[in-house]
Design a protein around this motif. Structure first.
Motif, PDB file in Angstrom:
ATOM      1  N   GLU A  78       0.817  -1.206   0.000  1.00 53.62           N
ATOM      2  CA  GLU A  78       0.000   0.000   0.000  1.00 53.62           C
ATOM      3  C   GLU A  78       0.859   1.268   0.000  1.00 53.62           C
ATOM      4  O   GLU A  78       0.375   2.350  -0.373  1.00 53.62           O
ATOM      5  CB  GLU A  78      -0.953   0.006   1.195  1.00 53.62           C
ATOM      6  CG  GLU A  78      -0.290  -0.036   2.545  1.00 53.62           C
ATOM      7  CD  GLU A  78      -0.067  -1.451   3.055  1.00 53.62           C
ATOM      8  OE1 GLU A  78       0.086  -1.609   4.283  1.00 53.62           O
ATOM      9  OE2 GLU A  78      -0.047  -2.394   2.225  1.00 53.62           O
ATOM     10  N   PHE A  79       2.118   1.160   0.386  1.00 52.89           N
ATOM     11  CA  PHE A  79       3.003   2.321   0.383  1.00 52.89           C
ATOM     12  C   PHE A  79       3.378   2.750  -1.037  1.00 52.89           C
ATOM     13  O   PHE A  79       3.897   3.851  -1.238  1.00 52.89           O
ATOM     14  CB  PHE A  79       4.267   2.027   1.202  1.00 52.89           C
ATOM     15  CG  PHE A  79       3.991   1.705   2.640  1.00 52.89           C
ATOM     16  CD1 PHE A  79       3.533   2.696   3.509  1.00 52.89           C
ATOM     17  CD2 PHE A  79       4.144   0.416   3.126  1.00 52.89           C
ATOM     18  CE1 PHE A  79       3.269   2.408   4.841  1.00 52.89           C
ATOM     19  CE2 PHE A  79       3.872   0.117   4.455  1.00 52.89           C
ATOM     20  CZ  PHE A  79       3.421   1.114   5.311  1.00 52.89           C
ATOM     21  N   ASP A  80       3.121   1.886  -2.009  1.00 50.97           N
ATOM     22  CA  ASP A  80       3.411   2.217  -3.405  1.00 50.97           C
ATOM     23  C   ASP A  80       2.267   2.982  -4.069  1.00 50.97           C
ATOM     24  O   ASP A  80       2.451   3.544  -5.152  1.00 50.97           O
ATOM     25  CB  ASP A  80       3.672   0.942  -4.221  1.00 50.97           C
ATOM     26  CG  ASP A  80       4.931   0.218  -3.796  1.00 50.97           C
ATOM     27  OD1 ASP A  80       5.869   0.896  -3.338  1.00 50.97           O
ATOM     28  OD2 ASP A  80       4.979  -1.022  -3.916  1.00 50.97           O
ATOM     29  N   TYR A  81       1.096   2.991  -3.460  1.00 49.12           N
ATOM     30  CA  TYR A  81      -0.073   3.569  -4.119  1.00 49.12           C
ATOM     31  C   TYR A  81       0.142   5.039  -4.482  1.00 49.12           C
ATOM     32  O   TYR A  81      -0.016   5.437  -5.635  1.00 49.12           O
ATOM     33  CB  TYR A  81      -1.326   3.441  -3.245  1.00 49.12           C
ATOM     34  CG  TYR A  81      -1.776   2.030  -2.940  1.00 49.12           C
ATOM     35  CD1 TYR A  81      -1.261   0.937  -3.633  1.00 49.12           C
ATOM     36  CD2 TYR A  81      -2.727   1.790  -1.953  1.00 49.12           C
ATOM     37  CE1 TYR A  81      -1.676  -0.352  -3.352  1.00 49.12           C
ATOM     38  CE2 TYR A  81      -3.161   0.502  -1.668  1.00 49.12           C
ATOM     39  CZ  TYR A  81      -2.634  -0.570  -2.351  1.00 49.12           C
ATOM     40  OH  TYR A  81      -3.055  -1.840  -2.068  1.00 49.12           O
ATOM     41  N   ALA A  82       0.449   5.845  -3.481  1.00 52.58           N
ATOM     42  CA  ALA A  82       0.576   7.287  -3.705  1.00 52.58           C
ATOM     43  C   ALA A  82       1.672   7.628  -4.715  1.00 52.58           C
ATOM     44  O   ALA A  82       1.426   8.399  -5.660  1.00 52.58           O
ATOM     45  CB  ALA A  82       0.806   8.003  -2.375  1.00 52.58           C
ATOM     46  N   PRO A  83       2.908   7.098  -4.564  1.00 49.27           N
ATOM     47  CA  PRO A  83       3.950   7.449  -5.542  1.00 49.27           C
ATOM     48  C   PRO A  83       3.647   6.960  -6.952  1.00 49.27           C
ATOM     49  O   PRO A  83       3.973   7.640  -7.933  1.00 49.27           O
ATOM     50  CB  PRO A  83       5.221   6.789  -4.986  1.00 49.27           C
ATOM     51  CG  PRO A  83       4.764   5.790  -3.984  1.00 49.27           C
ATOM     52  CD  PRO A  83       3.472   6.302  -3.439  1.00 49.27           C
ATOM     53  N   GLY A  98      -7.200   4.046 -10.368  1.00 51.41           N
ATOM     54  CA  GLY A  98      -6.753   3.352  -9.167  1.00 51.41           C
ATOM     55  C   GLY A  98      -7.730   2.239  -8.860  1.00 51.41           C
ATOM     56  O   GLY A  98      -8.946   2.467  -8.875  1.00 51.41           O
ATOM     57  N   VAL A  99      -7.218   1.050  -8.604  1.00 52.44           N
ATOM     58  CA  VAL A  99      -8.082  -0.111  -8.423  1.00 52.44           C
ATOM     59  C   VAL A  99      -8.198  -0.489  -6.951  1.00 52.44           C
ATOM     60  O   VAL A  99      -7.197  -0.807  -6.305  1.00 52.44           O
ATOM     61  CB  VAL A  99      -7.574  -1.327  -9.229  1.00 52.44           C
ATOM     62  CG1 VAL A  99      -8.529  -2.501  -9.067  1.00 52.44           C
ATOM     63  CG2 VAL A  99      -7.424  -0.968 -10.702  1.00 52.44           C
ATOM     64  N   GLY A 100      -9.409  -0.440  -6.418  1.00 55.92           N
ATOM     65  CA  GLY A 100      -9.667  -0.912  -5.059  1.00 55.92           C
ATOM     66  C   GLY A 100      -9.891   0.206  -4.066  1.00 55.92           C
ATOM     67  O   GLY A 100      -9.259   1.270  -4.138  1.00 55.92           O
ATOM     68  N   GLU A 105      -7.382   7.053  -0.111  1.00 57.50           N
ATOM     69  CA  GLU A 105      -6.551   8.167   0.354  1.00 57.50           C
ATOM     70  C   GLU A 105      -5.499   8.556  -0.679  1.00 57.50           C
ATOM     71  O   GLU A 105      -5.235   9.741  -0.899  1.00 57.50           O
ATOM     72  CB  GLU A 105      -5.883   7.809   1.679  1.00 57.50           C
ATOM     73  CG  GLU A 105      -6.842   7.703   2.851  1.00 57.50           C
ATOM     74  CD  GLU A 105      -6.116   7.465   4.164  1.00 57.50           C
ATOM     75  OE1 GLU A 105      -4.870   7.566   4.177  1.00 57.50           O
ATOM     76  OE2 GLU A 105      -6.782   7.191   5.173  1.00 57.50           O
ATOM     77  N   ALA A 106      -4.905   7.561  -1.321  1.00 56.98           N
ATOM     78  CA  ALA A 106      -3.860   7.840  -2.307  1.00 56.98           C
ATOM     79  C   ALA A 106      -4.427   8.542  -3.530  1.00 56.98           C
ATOM     80  O   ALA A 106      -3.806   9.475  -4.071  1.00 56.98           O
ATOM     81  CB  ALA A 106      -3.163   6.542  -2.710  1.00 56.98           C
ATOM     82  N   ILE A 120     -10.017   7.869 -12.028  1.00 50.82           N
ATOM     83  CA  ILE A 120     -11.105   6.914 -11.858  1.00 50.82           C
ATOM     84  C   ILE A 120     -10.734   6.012 -10.693  1.00 50.82           C
ATOM     85  O   ILE A 120      -9.644   5.421 -10.673  1.00 50.82           O
ATOM     86  CB  ILE A 120     -11.323   6.063 -13.125  1.00 50.82           C
ATOM     87  CG1 ILE A 120     -11.781   6.950 -14.291  1.00 50.82           C
ATOM     88  CG2 ILE A 120     -12.352   4.960 -12.865  1.00 50.82           C
ATOM     89  CD1 ILE A 120     -11.811   6.227 -15.634  1.00 50.82           C
ATOM     90  N   LEU A 121     -11.615   5.920  -9.713  1.00 52.23           N
ATOM     91  CA  LEU A 121     -11.403   5.038  -8.562  1.00 52.23           C
ATOM     92  C   LEU A 121     -12.371   3.873  -8.665  1.00 52.23           C
ATOM     93  O   LEU A 121     -13.594   4.062  -8.639  1.00 52.23           O
ATOM     94  CB  LEU A 121     -11.618   5.795  -7.250  1.00 52.23           C
ATOM     95  CG  LEU A 121     -11.502   4.979  -5.956  1.00 52.23           C
ATOM     96  CD1 LEU A 121     -10.119   4.331  -5.838  1.00 52.23           C
ATOM     97  CD2 LEU A 121     -11.785   5.856  -4.739  1.00 52.23           C
ATOM     98  N   VAL A 122     -11.829   2.679  -8.828  1.00 50.73           N
ATOM     99  CA  VAL A 122     -12.652   1.482  -8.985  1.00 50.73           C
ATOM    100  C   VAL A 122     -12.976   0.893  -7.620  1.00 50.73           C
ATOM    101  O   VAL A 122     -12.091   0.529  -6.857  1.00 50.73           O
ATOM    102  CB  VAL A 122     -11.931   0.421  -9.849  1.00 50.73           C
ATOM    103  CG1 VAL A 122     -12.813  -0.814 -10.030  1.00 50.73           C
ATOM    104  CG2 VAL A 122     -11.561   1.001 -11.205  1.00 50.73           C
ATOM    105  N   ASP A 123     -14.258   0.826  -7.300  1.00 52.82           N
ATOM    106  CA  ASP A 123     -14.752   0.210  -6.068  1.00 52.82           C
ATOM    107  C   ASP A 123     -14.425   1.042  -4.825  1.00 52.82           C
ATOM    108  O   ASP A 123     -14.136   0.502  -3.759  1.00 52.82           O
ATOM    109  CB  ASP A 123     -14.202  -1.211  -5.916  1.00 52.82           C
ATOM    110  CG  ASP A 123     -15.083  -2.068  -5.000  1.00 52.82           C
ATOM    111  OD1 ASP A 123     -16.283  -1.765  -4.888  1.00 52.82           O
ATOM    112  OD2 ASP A 123     -14.569  -3.026  -4.398  1.00 52.82           O
ATOM    113  N   GLY A 124     -14.480   2.349  -4.971  1.00 51.47           N
ATOM    114  CA  GLY A 124     -14.262   3.227  -3.835  1.00 51.47           C
ATOM    115  C   GLY A 124     -15.094   4.489  -3.988  1.00 51.47           C
ATOM    116  O   GLY A 124     -15.691   4.725  -5.034  1.00 51.47           O
ATOM    117  N   ILE A 125     -15.130   5.309  -2.947  1.00 45.19           N
ATOM    118  CA  ILE A 125     -15.941   6.526  -2.983  1.00 45.19           C
ATOM    119  C   ILE A 125     -15.124   7.724  -2.528  1.00 45.19           C
ATOM    120  O   ILE A 125     -14.513   7.708  -1.459  1.00 45.19           O
ATOM    121  CB  ILE A 125     -17.200   6.383  -2.097  1.00 45.19           C
ATOM    122  CG1 ILE A 125     -18.102   5.257  -2.616  1.00 45.19           C
ATOM    123  CG2 ILE A 125     -17.979   7.698  -2.052  1.00 45.19           C
ATOM    124  CD1 ILE A 125     -19.338   5.026  -1.771  1.00 45.19           C
TER     125      ILE A 125
END
Length: 342
Positions: A78-83, A98-100, A105-106, A120-125
């Protein structure tokens, strides 16, 4: 990715995790459109036979049919998401996926930093002016899976194994149980089991085997990559398992009764097509039965063995769900009220 034989897939998932594209961004040869679309997978990566693979399939279809340039990257943690999201936007992607829900937050941070980039955020709000969120009414497909299990079970005992005990998993659990009891009030729902790990294939196999030994003849999983352990157990016990998130029927042909499918492929393609037409709209877009966003698999290995009366009832309940005529309890409290449980 090509489908692997069941034994090879199980061995691969148990040992190395099948993550072939870790932290590499690869450009597509399709350059017919000026739009560049990047996708960042969550830490479970390609090969999860679930949300990541489905979202990837949607982008691949968009590359072929809409001629986008596609880029992709796996995340080791999860630390790779933002970068990785930031890198996609910084390197010129017009749209970043972004998937999931774990990327909430990222994606929020990247969207704030790159207001000119569409996300686009897949499966999130999220609520950002440059983010479109794709959500799924997967309680509908879970209810259908339960309804089918209730019609098909011979032992009248069903099991449910999941990775974690969370509100999201609770929604799937109680939707499945509600479907089963509606179809067959005599069904006994064995106490759910939780593995505390989304990749623990052997833990799910052990939990599923315990369900079968206790009398269950169908086990439904919500355990991510770990859910493949349910198929191993079903094949060994000559019982049924039910897949989740993607069409997993092929993993153990004839032993996977059906799969509760979240069509992230359809969702991703649809929103990218809209974007190509200049119709990208920030906010939340809901995918459900009536627009093909969720549903059961085609049951290509088991459908021929089902009683036509079962298929008729499944068609009827599907239509009722599409028309909003069935209330689905998505919490323990709502479930207990509906089925008079103490």
């Amino acid at each position: 990715m090509k489908h692997l034989p069941f034994a090879v897939l199980a061995l691969c998932a148990l040992t190395v995790g099948c993550k072939p594209n870790s932290n590499e961004i690869t450009g597509s040869t399709k350059t017919g459109s000026s739009l560049v679309v990047g996708i960042v997978f969550d830490k479970y990566g390609l090969g999860d036979r679930g949300l990541n693979d489905n979202a990837d399939a949607g982008l691949i279809k968009a590359q072929k049919e809409l001629h986008f340039t596609g880029r992709m990257v796996d995340c080791k943690s999860e630390f790779d998401y933002a970068p990785n999201l930031d890198a996609m936007a910084s390197q010129g992607a017009d749209i970043v996926i972004g998937v999931g829900k774990s990327m909430n937050e990222a994606v929020a941070a990247a969207a704030k930093k790159h207001p000119g980039t569409k996300f686009i955020l897949v499966d999130g709000i999220l609520n950002f002016p440059n983010v479109q969120c794709l959500t799924f009414r997967d309680e509908q497909s879970a209810y259908l899976a339960g309804y089918l299990a209730g019609l098909v079970t011979k032992s009248k005992q069903l099991g449910f194994v999941a990775a974690v005990d969370s509100p999201e998993v609770e929604k799937i659990q109680y939707s499945f149980q509600a479907g089963a009891l509606t179809a067959n009030p005599k069904v006994q729902l064995l106490k759910p089991k939780f593995t505390n790990d989304w990749t623990a294939i052997d833990r799910v196999r052990i939990a599923s085997t315990e369900f079968y030994k206790a009398g269950a003849d169908i086990v439904f999983h919500d355990a991510g990559r770990g859910g493949f352990g349910a198929f191993v157990a079903a094949a060994a016990a000559n019982k049924f398992a039910i897949g989740n998130e993607s069409d997993q029927d092929y993993v153990a042909p004839g032993r996977v009764l059906t799969s509760s499918v979240k069509h992230a492929d359809t969702a991703v393609f649809d929103v990218l097509k809209d974007a190509a037409d200049g119709k990208f709209v920030a906010g939340t877009r809901v995918f459900e039965l009536k627009n093909g966003g969720v549903g059961l698999s085609e049951m290509r290995y088991t459908k021929k063995g089902l009683d036509p009366a079962v298929l008729k009832k499944m068609a009827e309940v599907t239509d009722k769900l599409k028309d909003g005529k069935i209330e689905i309890p998505v919490t323990e409290a709502a479930y207990n009220v509906m089925f008079h449980k103490k």
